[in-house]
Motif scaffolding. Structure first.
Motif, short mmCIF file in Angstrom:
data_model
loop_
_atom_site.label_atom_id
_atom_site.label_comp_id
_atom_site.label_asym_id
_atom_site.label_seq_id
_atom_site.Cartn_x
_atom_site.Cartn_y
_atom_site.Cartn_z
N ASP A 61 0.82 -1.22 0.00
CA ASP A 61 0.00 0.00 0.00
C ASP A 61 0.85 1.26 0.00
O ASP A 61 0.37 2.34 -0.37
N GLY A 62 2.07 1.14 0.46
CA GLY A 62 2.95 2.30 0.49
C GLY A 62 2.72 3.23 1.65
O GLY A 62 3.17 4.39 1.63
N GLY A 63 2.01 2.79 2.67
CA GLY A 63 1.79 3.67 3.82
C GLY A 63 1.05 2.95 4.93
O GLY A 63 0.57 1.82 4.76
N PRO A 64 0.92 3.59 6.09
CA PRO A 64 0.24 2.99 7.23
C PRO A 64 -1.28 2.99 7.05
O PRO A 64 -1.82 3.71 6.21
N ALA A 65 -1.93 2.18 7.88
CA ALA A 65 -3.40 2.08 7.83
C ALA A 65 -3.98 2.18 9.23
O ALA A 65 -3.43 1.62 10.19
N VAL A 66 -5.09 2.87 9.33
CA VAL A 66 -5.83 3.00 10.59
C VAL A 66 -7.17 2.33 10.41
O VAL A 66 -7.88 2.59 9.42
N ALA A 67 -7.54 1.46 11.34
CA ALA A 67 -8.81 0.73 11.25
C ALA A 67 -9.72 1.08 12.42
O ALA A 67 -9.27 1.11 13.57
N PHE A 68 -10.98 1.35 12.12
CA PHE A 68 -12.00 1.63 13.13
C PHE A 68 -12.90 0.41 13.28
O PHE A 68 -13.40 -0.12 12.27
N PHE A 69 -13.12 -0.02 14.50
CA PHE A 69 -14.00 -1.16 14.77
C PHE A 69 -15.37 -0.61 15.12
O PHE A 69 -15.58 -0.04 16.20
N HIS A 70 -16.33 -0.74 14.21
CA HIS A 70 -17.66 -0.19 14.41
C HIS A 70 -18.69 -1.11 13.74
O HIS A 70 -19.13 -0.85 12.61
N PRO A 71 -19.07 -2.21 14.40
CA PRO A 71 -19.94 -3.21 13.77
C PRO A 71 -21.28 -2.69 13.29
O PRO A 71 -21.92 -3.31 12.45
N TYR A 72 -21.73 -1.53 13.82
CA TYR A 72 -23.03 -0.98 13.42
C TYR A 72 -22.85 0.37 12.72
O TYR A 72 -23.60 1.31 12.98
N GLY A 161 -13.64 -9.50 17.02
CA GLY A 161 -12.39 -8.79 16.85
C GLY A 161 -11.32 -9.65 16.20
O GLY A 161 -10.53 -9.18 15.37
N TRP A 162 -11.31 -10.95 16.56
CA TRP A 162 -10.36 -11.86 15.93
C TRP A 162 -10.66 -12.02 14.44
O TRP A 162 -9.75 -12.06 13.61
N GLU A 163 -11.94 -12.09 14.09
CA GLU A 163 -12.31 -12.15 12.68
C GLU A 163 -11.83 -10.91 11.94
O GLU A 163 -11.31 -10.99 10.82
N ALA A 164 -11.97 -9.74 12.59
CA ALA A 164 -11.52 -8.49 11.97
C ALA A 164 -10.00 -8.48 11.79
O ALA A 164 -9.49 -8.09 10.74
N LEU A 165 -9.27 -8.92 12.82
CA LEU A 165 -7.82 -8.93 12.74
C LEU A 165 -7.32 -9.88 11.67
O LEU A 165 -6.35 -9.59 10.96
N MET A 166 -7.97 -11.03 11.52
CA MET A 166 -7.56 -11.98 10.49
C MET A 166 -7.83 -11.45 9.08
O MET A 166 -7.15 -11.79 8.13
N ALA A 167 -8.86 -10.59 8.97
CA ALA A 167 -9.21 -10.04 7.66
C ALA A 167 -8.27 -8.90 7.25
O ALA A 167 -7.96 -8.73 6.07
N PHE A 168 -7.86 -8.11 8.24
CA PHE A 168 -7.00 -6.96 7.94
C PHE A 168 -6.21 -6.59 9.19
O PHE A 168 -6.80 -6.39 10.26
N VAL A 169 -4.89 -6.48 9.06
CA VAL A 169 -4.02 -6.13 10.20
C VAL A 169 -3.59 -4.67 10.04
O VAL A 169 -2.78 -4.34 9.17
N PRO A 170 -4.13 -3.77 10.86
CA PRO A 170 -3.80 -2.34 10.72
C PRO A 170 -2.54 -1.98 11.51
O PRO A 170 -2.02 -2.77 12.29
N ASP A 171 -2.10 -0.76 11.33
CA ASP A 171 -1.02 -0.22 12.15
C ASP A 171 -1.58 0.38 13.43
O ASP A 171 -0.94 0.31 14.48
#
Length: 522
Positions: A61-72, A161-171
């Protein structure tokens, strides 16, 4: 003699049993140690594997990623507004960072979710965001756990949360919905920096007091409140859960809370004062403040209930209808919002002038809110049934998932803005009512009492109540106010809500996140 022989026979057997158990202590200790080491090695291996995936993804991707956990994230509540304003602020400040939202919404596309944010909150993101659609949101829904709901939802959030982490690992991982038990997963397994925005503590001292006092509420069933043994067991359960909740929450590198009330509980539970700050949620006050207040003439004959009687008389004589006094409530159809109290208080308000000339025919209660799922929709059906039971179904209007413009129109036209949630963590709907020039009647607890409906430069900004009778009495008092009195309260309220604007939120949010975001770009 026989008893003596039996006792003599029993003693060697007992000694042999003790020797056997003692001989097993060593092997069990070794086995426990080996299993612990194996578990640690597995966890270390998982961490290294996930970090490797993050490095590979970052290189691509060439850069860092920020992930928000918001199921709704496709819901229409204040928590979702925080999400979209947070993303907008970070996108504008950090152009080289990519952003991801973990959501459990199904049957919608990312474009539809963003379009919903535009319609409901008047928010447009400056660039694209990636959505990771989680399949097991059912794990965090209260309906899945009829008993031990808090524990079940928290454990479910760890799996989600584990499902989310397995799908995408953010910084950087940001929990923007209050699932504290996901924090250690992303920090210790994913090797991510973690931040959290807390709207409402999962467990609080107020909840413990409700159980101790055996007070039946939405989170304390009648059969528990009536039984001292079950109440004692629930207190122990809450105390143990609070300990685990505090340990999970303390994993967060940055902690933001939405009100003074929430701050007190999080400091007591998470015990991380140096990393905790109050960041008031963003309220779209500017969209309401742009609407001018009605400059009503003080000499105009408009004396609340008396005016209503005159209006009714004019209508019966064939005259034109004038203003209908609407009482508007804004809030998701969740049990803690206590819409039942609103409807019952409205019925008592009508009863107070039921015998008078006219009056209540020109009053209506408008319930505006979002429905997240089937359970919320069923709750609306039950509320409609309560309206029929109390004979007010023709005076109560339900408006579900309305667009922003319709919400704005209803608030601007309303006379009273109604709020009834006990210990509301903040109360965005309360702020919006005040900005719209509506006189607020909120619950005498939580955020509305401590942060919002407070005097501004010595002037009154609204009203507070805490029971059906006090709500009905307060609504009657508001309707009896003179035009000048109403205008003065509305002006005070409007001036006081500037501190809850989108701009103030973005400045405070970016300041809180600066320490983490600055590390990502290096």
């Amino acid at each position: 003699m026989a008893g003596y022989e039996h006792q003599h026979h029993f003693s060697p057997c007992f000694c042999d049993l003790m020797r056997l158990l003692w001989s097993l202590v060593g092997p069990c200790a070794y086995l426990s140690l080996v299993l612990t080491l194996v578990l640690l090695l597995v966890l270390l291996g998982l961490r290294m594997w996930l970090q490797g995936r993050r490095k590979t993804r970052r290189a691509q991707d060439g850069g860092p990623a920020v992930a928000f956990f918001h199921p709704y994230c496709n819901a229409g509540g204040g928590g979702e507004r925080v999400l979209w304003c947070s993303l907008r602020a970070l996108m504008n400040r950090y152009p080289s960072v990519s952003f991801v939202v973990y959501t459990g919404d199904q049957g919608v596309t990312g474009e539809q979710i963003l379009d919903g944010a535009r319609q409901r909150f008047n928010i447009t993101l400056p660039r694209s965001v990636t959505f990771v659609f989680l399949r097991h949101r059912l794990l965090v829904e209260a309906a899945s756990y009829p008993h031990f709901t808090l524990l079940g939802q928290s454990a479910g959030s760890m799996f989600l949360g584990w499902e989310a982490l397995m799908a995408f690992v953010p910084d950087l991982y940001v929990d923007s919905m209050g699932y504290a038990f996901t924090l250690p997963i992303f920090r210790y397994l994913g090797g991510c920096k973690v931040a959290s925005y807390v709207h409402y503590p999962t467990v609080s001292t107020d909840m413990l007091s409700v159980v101790r006092e055996r007070n039946p509420r939405f989170n304390n069933a009648d059969f528990i409140s009536r039984n001292p043994v079950l109440s004692a067991v629930k207190v122990v359960y809450y105390c143990c859960f609070a300990l685990l909740y505090g340990l999970a929450g303390s994993c967060s590198d940055v902690i933001m809370v939405n009100s003074t009330w929430t701050l007190g509980h999080i400091l007591a539970l998470w015990r991380s004062p140096s990393r905790t700050s109050v960041v008031y949620p963003p309220c779209d006050v500017r969209a309401f403040l742009d609407v001018p207040l009605e400059e009503e003439d003080e000499d105009e004959v408009e004396e609340g209930w008396e005016e209503l009687g005159q209006e009714l008389g004019n209508r019966e004589e064939g005259g034109a209808d004038r203003k209908c006094h609407s009482i508007v409530s804004v809030g998701q159809f969740r049990p803690e919002k206590d819409h039942r109290l609103q409807i019952r208080a409205f019925r008592k308000l009508l009863d107070r002038k039921g015998e008078g000339p006219g009056g209540w025919e020109l009053l209506r209660l408008v319930l505006i809110g979002g429905c997240r799922n089937q359970e919320d929709e069923e709750r609306v059906l039950m509320l409609r049934g309560l309206c029929q039971e109390l004979g007010v179904s023709d005076r109560v209007v339900f408006k579900l998932n309305v667009p922003f413009e319709e919400l704005k129109r209803e608030l601007v036209d309303a006379t009273i803005g109604l709020h009834t949630m006990w210990n509301e963590h903040f109360g965005i709907g309360v702020v919006e009512c005040m900005a719209a020039g509506t006189i607020v009647l909120a619950h005498k607890s939580g955020g509305p009492k401590l942060d919002i409906v407070v005097p501004y430069e010595g002037g009154q900004t609204g009203f507070l109540a805490d029971s059906e009778d006090s709500y009905a009495a307060a609504m009657e008092s508001i309707l009896k106010l003179s035009p000048a009195e109403r205008l003065e309260i509305c002006r005070n309220a409007r001036r006081s809500v500037e501190r809850f604007s989108d701009q103030e939120f973005e400045a405070c949010f970016l300041a809180a996140m600066e320490s983490l975001m600055s590390r990502l770009e290096h």
